[in-house]
Design a protein around this motif. Structure first.
Motif, PDB file in Angstrom:
ATOM      1  N   ALA A 166       0.813  -1.215   0.000  1.00 28.64           N
ATOM      2  CA  ALA A 166       0.000   0.000   0.000  1.00 28.64           C
ATOM      3  C   ALA A 166       0.844   1.262   0.000  1.00 28.64           C
ATOM      4  CB  ALA A 166      -0.932  -0.005   1.205  1.00 28.64           C
ATOM      5  N   ALA A 167       2.075   1.172   0.453  1.00 34.33           N
ATOM      6  CA  ALA A 167       2.943   2.342   0.535  1.00 34.33           C
ATOM      7  C   ALA A 167       4.388   1.876   0.579  1.00 34.33           C
ATOM      8  CB  ALA A 167       2.608   3.172   1.778  1.00 34.33           C
ATOM      9  N   ALA A 168       5.302   2.824   0.457  1.00 38.91           N
ATOM     10  CA  ALA A 168       6.714   2.501   0.567  1.00 38.91           C
ATOM     11  C   ALA A 168       7.034   2.008   1.976  1.00 38.91           C
ATOM     12  CB  ALA A 168       7.555   3.735   0.243  1.00 38.91           C
ATOM     13  N   THR A 169       8.046   1.173   2.074  1.00 36.68           N
ATOM     14  CA  THR A 169       8.569   0.719   3.365  1.00 36.68           C
ATOM     15  C   THR A 169       9.749   1.604   3.734  1.00 36.68           C
ATOM     16  OG1 THR A 169       7.890  -1.570   2.984  1.00 36.68           O
ATOM     17  CG2 THR A 169       9.645  -1.206   4.577  1.00 36.68           C
ATOM     18  N   ILE A 170       9.761   2.121   4.955  1.00 36.49           N
ATOM     19  CA  ILE A 170      10.826   3.023   5.387  1.00 36.49           C
ATOM     20  C   ILE A 170      11.600   2.370   6.527  1.00 36.49           C
ATOM     21  CG2 ILE A 170      11.421   5.314   6.232  1.00 36.49           C
ATOM     22  CD1 ILE A 170       8.816   6.353   5.129  1.00 36.49           C
ATOM     23  N   ALA A 171      12.873   2.100   6.267  1.00 36.71           N
ATOM     24  CA  ALA A 171      13.745   1.594   7.318  1.00 36.71           C
ATOM     25  C   ALA A 171      14.198   2.768   8.178  1.00 36.71           C
ATOM     26  CB  ALA A 171      14.958   0.895   6.709  1.00 36.71           C
ATOM     27  N   LEU A 172      13.994   2.657   9.498  1.00 29.96           N
ATOM     28  CA  LEU A 172      14.261   3.752  10.418  1.00 29.96           C
ATOM     29  C   LEU A 172      15.147   3.284  11.570  1.00 29.96           C
ATOM     30  CD1 LEU A 172      10.578   4.997  10.669  1.00 29.96           C
ATOM     31  CD2 LEU A 172      12.428   6.285   9.595  1.00 29.96           C
ATOM     32  N   PRO A 173      15.900   4.211  12.170  1.00 32.11           N
ATOM     33  CA  PRO A 173      16.594   3.842  13.412  1.00 32.11           C
ATOM     34  C   PRO A 173      15.562   3.684  14.519  1.00 32.11           C
ATOM     35  CG  PRO A 173      16.835   6.191  12.978  1.00 32.11           C
ATOM     36  CD  PRO A 173      16.153   5.611  11.767  1.00 32.11           C
ATOM     37  N   GLY A 174      15.878   2.878  15.490  1.00 27.93           N
ATOM     38  CA  GLY A 174      14.931   2.663  16.586  1.00 27.93           C
ATOM     39  C   GLY A 174      15.622   2.651  17.921  1.00 27.93           C
ATOM     40  N   GLN A 175      14.861   2.401  18.973  1.00 23.20           N
ATOM     41  CA  GLN A 175      15.442   2.342  20.308  1.00 23.20           C
ATOM     42  C   GLN A 175      16.362   1.135  20.470  1.00 23.20           C
ATOM     43  OE1 GLN A 175      12.198   2.403  23.072  1.00 23.20           O
ATOM     44  NE2 GLN A 175      11.816   4.591  22.802  1.00 23.20           N
ATOM     45  N   ALA A 176      15.999   0.041  19.822  1.00 27.09           N
ATOM     46  CA  ALA A 176      16.855  -1.150  19.869  1.00 27.09           C
ATOM     47  C   ALA A 176      18.074  -0.937  18.981  1.00 27.09           C
ATOM     48  CB  ALA A 176      16.075  -2.379  19.402  1.00 27.09           C
ATOM     49  N   LYS A 177      19.230  -1.337  19.472  1.00 24.04           N
ATOM     50  CA  LYS A 177      20.447  -1.200  18.691  1.00 24.04           C
ATOM     51  C   LYS A 177      20.612  -2.400  17.763  1.00 24.04           C
ATOM     52  CE  LYS A 177      21.434   2.566  20.882  1.00 24.04           C
ATOM     53  NZ  LYS A 177      21.303   3.877  20.212  1.00 24.04           N
TER      54      LYS A 177
END
Length: 254
Positions: free
Chosen positions: A78-89
């Motif tokens: 349905a939309a693009a997938t965005i890889a993001l930084p997160g709280q988990a390392k």
């Protein structure tokens, strides 16, 4: 350290015996939601709908699809997938596992994968095709959002046809990637890269002809009933235009 999210989506497609395709398995959890949409003719269509942001750092997403003999399945998003930084390392992972039986057909046509600044994503796609299977597989990656430096993204695509290797290639871009990834021999400053793989039995009788598709795209036949388009572009829209034109040229009914 916060643990990442694990999510799994599964799709099974079968010939329904009435000229159509049934979906006896259609299940997703966490951020991987699946929705059946209106198909064309005998084809079943499924949309992958992201129920939340991600993958974030430490997440591990897996999508599996199996298409049985006589079935036709189209998978989009349905939309693009965005890889993001997160709280988990640590790294995030996105695995795609596809199986297509003899006489079956699969179109894997999701939207782009965007590597946001600070993210660290590994994408692993493995496609197992029976000798008489048909496939359209599109993969598009965008390095960074508008005005943003990219994260690190590593991608490997492995395709087997009749149990034998058809294609196995890997690329890594962004911070921490091998030196030269943005140099003139690789991306040359472009921020969108993609490929289109088309497998059709008729290509064994009439192989496609190698050709340039503009300044930064090419079409080549593979050692099997397959054609591969690889392309670079300055942005996602230009990349999609090149791949759409190539797909229409290779199989206008796709």
């Amino acid at each position: 350290m916060t643990a990442g999210v694990r999510a799994h989506a599964r799709i099974a497609a079968r010939d329904d015996g009435r000229g159509g395709t049934s979906l006896p398995v259609l299940e997703g959890d966490g951020p991987l939601a699946l929705r059946r949409t209106r198909g064309l003719g005998s084809e079943a269509r499924v949309m992958l709908v992201g129920a939340m942001s991600g993958p974030l750092g430490g997440d591990h997403f897996t999508v599996e699809a199996a298409v049985a003999e006589g079935a036709r399945l189209h998978i989009g998003s349905a939309a693009a997938t965005i890889a993001l930084p997160g709280q988990a390392k640590g790294e995030s992972h996105y695995d795609v596992r596809l199986k297509v039986a003899d006489g079956a057909e699969l179109h894997w046509l999701p939207e782009q994968l965007i590597s946001a600044n600070g993210s660290d994503l590994n994408v692993s796609s493995r496609v197992e095709l029976a000798a008489g299977a048909r496939l359209v597989f599109r993969e598009e990656q965008v390095l960074g959002r508008a005005g943003e430096e990219p994260g690190r993204i590593g991608s490997r695509l492995t395709v087997l046809l009749g149990g034998k290797p058809l294609l196995d290639q890997e690329v890594t871009c962004g911070p921490g990637a091998p030196g030269g990834w943005d140099g003139p021999a690789v991306l040359a400053g472009h921020r969108a890269l993609g490929q289109l793989l088309v497998v059709r039995p008729e290509f064994a009788r009439e192989p496609v002809q190698a050709q340039l598709l503009g300044e930064c795209a090419s079409l080549v036949p593979l050692a099997g009933p397959a054609a591969l388009v690889t392309a670079l572009a300055s942005d996602a829209l230009r990349l999609r235009r090149v791949l759409d034109e190539a797909l229409n040229s290779l199989c206008g009914d796709a």
